[in-house]
Design a protein around this motif. Sequence first.
Motif: not given
Length: 376
Positions: A350-358
């Motif tokens: 989930k954290e990886a996803r957020e970092k990809i998005i930002d």
Amino acid sequence: MKFTLQAQDKGSRARAGLLETAHGNIQTPIFMPVGTAGTVKGVHQHELINDLQAQIILGNTYHLYLRPGLDVISKAGGLHKFNGWDRPLLTDSGGYQVYSLTEVRKIREEGVTFRSHIDGSKHLFTPENVMDTQRIIGADIIMAFDECTPYPCNYNYARRSLDMTHRWLKRCIERFDSTEPHYGYEQTLFPIVQGSVYKDLRAKSAEVIASFDRPGNAIGGLSVGEPAEEMYAMTDVVTNILPKDKPRYLMGVGTPINILENIALGIDMFDCVMPTRNARNGMLFTRHGIINIKNEKWKDDFSAIDPDSDLLVDRVHTKAYLRHLIRSQEILGAQIASLHNLNFYLWLVKEAREKIIDGTFYSWKDKMVKVLGQRL
């Protein structure tokens, strides 16, 4: 099934996407807890949903076929109804389990004859009946029947096995496309890339699998003992070839570091028994490194298991208490440790996803990789 790419990392091939299935949506990258026999070991369904917010779990065709058996699952109305899980399900084809039964199976063009690990009874898996079996189990995403080669594996064997896996895939697709779902909702078939650790075979397999134009694709035969660098090299070859607009599932991988490095190479979906299996032996994964909770140093450590966690059991129970439970072989210890590790894995993706998005995934990944393998 529908897959939509939502974001692409600037410094790597990492992607964030949305996978839509008949039983709900899945935000990628995603880790899928393994429920081999229709249940994630030691974890209640309400904990998976409410505490862990798991979006999809796995079942295993080989194990479910043998026990409780297809008659029971069919009478229940499919695995969703049988185990009370109303979110997406994925089943693997049993190919990996058959591969692991080295002493009690025979592989030939027709399929694989094997003896049950339960009672020694003889069975045959073919591409056709494995499709039928997964239709009966009723998973949203099902896997093609393949041969998972061992490591190490000589080139000629890997090449012959790969060609047979591709022939089996054609038979899987023919059977899948000529049959209907049993329970009134769509199922999706993923082919599997094989080829051991040989770049030319992996590239060939990825090209063949891509040519079938299925809604999603999987990569198998890694995480079977090869060095991590070999795994990454093979994933790099394959993700350069597989379609960018379809989800990519790396089967059976792996450690938190493996997951981050493979996300960076363009993988969207992961599963592994490691978080629950290692939990039962007292190994905890945290955002600061790895804890062996059985070690003497935690005997009188009355700090929370993980004060950074959003999981209640991580905050209300202490390391000393969990150590006591694990060393006493209390079932609750395995349950708490399993919840902790699954929560960490799901937090990580989930954290990886957020970092990809930002747009900060690559630098964050490099920092995390340096600490996740540390022994605390």
